[in-house]
Design a protein around this motif. Structure first.
Motif, short mmCIF file in Angstrom:
data_model
loop_
_atom_site.label_atom_id
_atom_site.label_comp_id
_atom_site.label_asym_id
_atom_site.label_seq_id
_atom_site.Cartn_x
_atom_site.Cartn_y
_atom_site.Cartn_z
N MET A 81 -4.46 0.68 -7.99
CA MET A 81 -4.45 -0.25 -6.86
C MET A 81 -4.26 0.52 -5.55
SD MET A 81 -2.11 -3.47 -8.02
CE MET A 81 -2.73 -4.83 -9.02
N LEU A 82 -3.31 1.44 -5.56
CA LEU A 82 -3.03 2.23 -4.36
C LEU A 82 -4.26 3.02 -3.93
CD1 LEU A 82 -1.17 3.50 -2.24
CD2 LEU A 82 -0.33 5.06 -4.02
N ALA A 83 -4.93 3.65 -4.87
CA ALA A 83 -6.14 4.41 -4.54
C ALA A 83 -7.21 3.49 -3.97
CB ALA A 83 -6.65 5.15 -5.77
N SER A 84 -7.32 2.29 -4.52
CA SER A 84 -8.31 1.33 -4.02
C SER A 84 -7.99 0.92 -2.58
CB SER A 84 -8.34 0.09 -4.92
OG SER A 84 -9.33 -0.83 -4.51
N ILE A 85 -6.72 0.73 -2.28
CA ILE A 85 -6.31 0.38 -0.92
C ILE A 85 -6.59 1.54 0.04
CG2 ILE A 85 -4.31 -0.12 0.55
CD1 ILE A 85 -3.11 -1.61 -1.90
N GLN B 79 9.86 -10.66 12.18
CA GLN B 79 8.42 -10.70 11.94
C GLN B 79 8.08 -10.46 10.47
OE1 GLN B 79 7.07 -7.65 14.75
NE2 GLN B 79 5.96 -9.25 15.86
N ALA B 80 6.94 -11.01 10.06
CA ALA B 80 6.36 -10.73 8.74
C ALA B 80 4.86 -10.61 8.92
CB ALA B 80 6.71 -11.82 7.75
N GLN B 81 4.28 -9.58 8.36
CA GLN B 81 2.84 -9.34 8.46
C GLN B 81 2.15 -9.79 7.18
OE1 GLN B 81 0.59 -7.92 10.89
NE2 GLN B 81 -0.78 -8.80 9.34
N GLU B 82 1.17 -10.68 7.30
CA GLU B 82 0.39 -11.09 6.13
C GLU B 82 -0.49 -9.92 5.68
OE1 GLU B 82 -3.22 -14.18 5.06
OE2 GLU B 82 -1.67 -14.80 6.50
N LEU B 83 -0.47 -9.65 4.36
CA LEU B 83 -1.27 -8.56 3.80
C LEU B 83 -2.45 -9.07 2.96
CD1 LEU B 83 1.59 -6.16 2.64
CD2 LEU B 83 0.24 -6.02 4.74
N ALA B 84 -2.16 -10.03 2.09
CA ALA B 84 -3.19 -10.52 1.17
C ALA B 84 -2.69 -11.82 0.55
CB ALA B 84 -3.49 -9.50 0.08
N GLU B 85 -3.57 -12.49 -0.13
CA GLU B 85 -3.17 -13.67 -0.90
C GLU B 85 -2.89 -13.27 -2.34
OE1 GLU B 85 -5.89 -16.89 -0.53
OE2 GLU B 85 -5.94 -16.81 1.67
N VAL B 86 -2.03 -14.02 -2.99
CA VAL B 86 -1.74 -13.76 -4.41
C VAL B 86 -3.03 -13.77 -5.21
CG1 VAL B 86 -0.71 -14.82 -6.47
CG2 VAL B 86 0.66 -14.53 -4.39
N PRO C 197 -3.13 -3.65 7.52
CA PRO C 197 -3.07 -4.78 6.59
C PRO C 197 -4.42 -5.16 5.98
CG PRO C 197 -1.72 -5.22 8.52
CD PRO C 197 -2.45 -3.94 8.80
N ALA C 198 -5.48 -5.14 6.76
CA ALA C 198 -6.79 -5.55 6.23
C ALA C 198 -7.23 -4.68 5.08
CB ALA C 198 -7.84 -5.53 7.35
N ALA C 199 -6.89 -3.39 5.10
CA ALA C 199 -7.26 -2.48 4.01
C ALA C 199 -6.48 -2.80 2.75
CB ALA C 199 -7.04 -1.04 4.44
N VAL C 200 -5.24 -3.26 2.89
CA VAL C 200 -4.46 -3.69 1.72
C VAL C 200 -5.18 -4.84 1.04
CG1 VAL C 200 -2.28 -4.67 0.91
CG2 VAL C 200 -2.27 -2.92 2.70
N ARG C 201 -5.57 -5.83 1.83
CA ARG C 201 -6.30 -6.98 1.27
C ARG C 201 -7.61 -6.55 0.63
NH1 ARG C 201 -8.72 -9.85 5.90
NH2 ARG C 201 -10.23 -8.16 5.56
N ASP C 202 -8.39 -5.76 1.33
CA ASP C 202 -9.70 -5.36 0.82
C ASP C 202 -9.57 -4.49 -0.43
OD1 ASP C 202 -10.75 -6.73 2.95
OD2 ASP C 202 -11.22 -4.94 4.13
N GLY C 203 -8.57 -3.61 -0.44
CA GLY C 203 -8.36 -2.75 -1.60
C GLY C 203 -7.95 -3.53 -2.83
N LEU C 204 -7.08 -4.52 -2.66
CA LEU C 204 -6.67 -5.35 -3.80
C LEU C 204 -7.83 -6.19 -4.31
CD1 LEU C 204 -3.11 -6.49 -2.67
CD2 LEU C 204 -3.69 -4.79 -4.41
#
Length: 475
Positions: free
Chosen positions: A133-137, A278-285, A313-320
């Motif tokens: 997952m980390l590599a994908s992100i 603050q809280a930053q949205e990263l991705a949906e479950v 953050p967008a890369a976290v979502r896209d990677g997942l």
């Protein structure tokens, strides 16, 4: 150490295999005088030895106990236990022992390039998934990276190969960490801790201590599991660089310096300007595949390491979203007559099986194999309320049957008294008989596979083949 330092240095490599052979070749190429010792003397070992000897490397088969004369360094494969006579002799002679990870760490940057930082992951379960997952992100962020280490890709190849990396996603086992005293990661995570490999480490305390080595010298972040205090304790005990932060992950709403879940959203309260407010949205479950609780925890750990490296953050979502799990990890095989069939053959211990069982309800559970010294009372107690029935296979199935009798006596149990590979087909048929529409037949054995199969992959394939055969008959 420079190339000159290796010239003529007498190095003993302990063990052949996926890490011993590359280590021997690398050391020989650096000019060291290499001797490989190996306990086994079978046909495969002899073929491997012939390949190395053709390159000028000495190999001694069937003798892994004796320290070769004038040895100055031992480089060991991860599987060799610390109590081996070879290591006792090395300690008495003052000879240092490194693992392949330690060797790779020390050889970084030998070609003059700036060595890629390591984002390192360990834990009893979930390491491979989290690293991938980390590599994908990281890839989604446009970074040159690779998933390496205990995942099956040699760290030596990554460190010394022609490919240039911005950062490496590194899976490390407790074995590897035991022999890696100099490792200093950019950031690291311990996902969870449960009894495993205690025959190798000697005690749970020693096992946990070796896992904790991953935090030593961390520069940016030590990522821990907020649901397991033992992982946070390891962070507190670690000697890290000044300014390194403790970052927790949780399936609940996160506090400051944590990542967690709020209303189906993965959020970050650690790497934001004002983590108190603050809280930053990263991705949906639903971006996490599959969205089982333990896999969401894996995703949060991967996200924490990526965010520690500065990933947006967008890369976290896209990677997942781009990530696809390896086979045999809570893999949906098919639906047959309204029943879902799930292959989690990778659940080779009770901790992994517990996470898998928590993801479904109601369940017909296929379990059993080699227990590796495990007990099953706690696992069965936690899962009892979700069990429609149980089908037991494998050599140590009686241990699970006895736990079921103590803690879930009302649950129907089918005990298959056979350990041939054809038992899986019968197990699936018995599970289908017990299941009702809406149920899940879950193969999460909580045991190793080698009593019946070459490895957990073959066990998973046998399950999937049996399910497909069942589906074909029902068409």
């Amino acid at each position: 150490m420079s190339n000159q330092d290796w010239q003529g240095k007498r190095v003993t490599v302990a063990g052949l295999g996926v890490s011993g052979i590359p280590a021997a070749k690398v050391l020989h190429g650096l000019g060291a005088v290499v001797t490989v010792v190996n306990d086994g003397d079978d046909e495969r070992s002899r073929a491997q030895a012939a390949e190395l000897e053709a390159q000028g490397i000495t190999v001694r088969l069937g003798d892994g106990a004796t320290l070769p004369e004038s040895t100055e360094l031992i480089v060991t494969t991860p599987g060799w236990k610390p109590d081996k006579p070879l290591f006792t002799a090395a300690a008495e002679a003052g000879v240092p022992v490194w693992g392949d990870v330690e060797l790779a760490w020390r050889l970084r940057g030998r070609d003059g390039r700036e060595p890629a930082p390591w984002l390192a992951v360990t834990g009893t379960n979930g390491k491979t998934t989290t690293v991938r997952m980390l590599a994908s992100i990281l890839e989604a962020a446009g970074l040159r990276t690779a998933a390496v280490g205990n995942i099956g890709v040699s760290l030596l190849d990554a460190v010394l190969g022609d490919e240039e990396y911005d950062v490496l996603a590194v899976e490390l086992s407790s074995y590897q960490l035991h022999w890696a005293p100099s490792l200093r990661a950019h950031s690291a995570a311990v996902l969870n801790l449960a009894p495993d490999h205690l025959d190798w480490h000697g005690s749970m305390e020693a096992y946990v201590a070796d896992k904790g080595r991953i935090y030593e010298g961390n520069r940016i972040a030590c990522v821990y599991n907020a649901a397991e205090k033992a992982t946070e304790d390891l962070v507190r005990e670690a000697d890290v660089e000044e300014g390194c932060r403790a970052i927790g992950f949780t399936l609940a709403a996160p506090g400051p310096s944590q990542l967690g879940v709020v209303d189906g959203i993965l959020v970050d309260r650690a790497f934001v300007a004002n983590r108190q407010k603050q809280a930053q949205e990263l991705a949906e479950v639903t971006d996490v595949n599959p969205s089982a609780p333990h896999n969401i925890a894996n995703a949060l750990a991967a996200a924490a390491l990526a965010r520690a490296f500065g990933v947006e953050p967008a890369a976290v979502r896209d990677g997942l979203r781009a990530f696809r799990p390896d086979p045999h990890r809570i893999e949906h095989v098919a639906d047959v007559a309204g029943v879902a069939y799930i292959d989690d053959s990778k659940a080779t211990n009770t901790h992994a099986a517990e996470a898998s069982l928590a993801a479904y309800d109601p369940i017909v559970w296929i379990a059993g194999g080699l227990a590796k010294g495990a007990t099953f009372d706690e696992l069965v107690t936690g899962a009892a309320g979700r069990l429609r029935g149980v089908v037991l296979i494998g050599r140590d199935r009686a241990l699970i049957r006895e736990a079921l009798a103590r803690h879930a006596p009302e649950v129907p149990v089918v005990d298959l008294d056979r350990t041939d590979t054809g038992a899986m087909s019968e197990a699936v048929r018995e599970a289908a008989r017990l299941a009702r529409p809406g149920d899940t037949v879950l193969m999460a054995p909580a045991c190793a596979s080698m009593d019946m199969f070459v490895n957990y992959n073959k066990r998973g394939e046998a399950f999937a083949d049996a399910v497909r055969a069942l589906a074909a008959e029902s068409d």
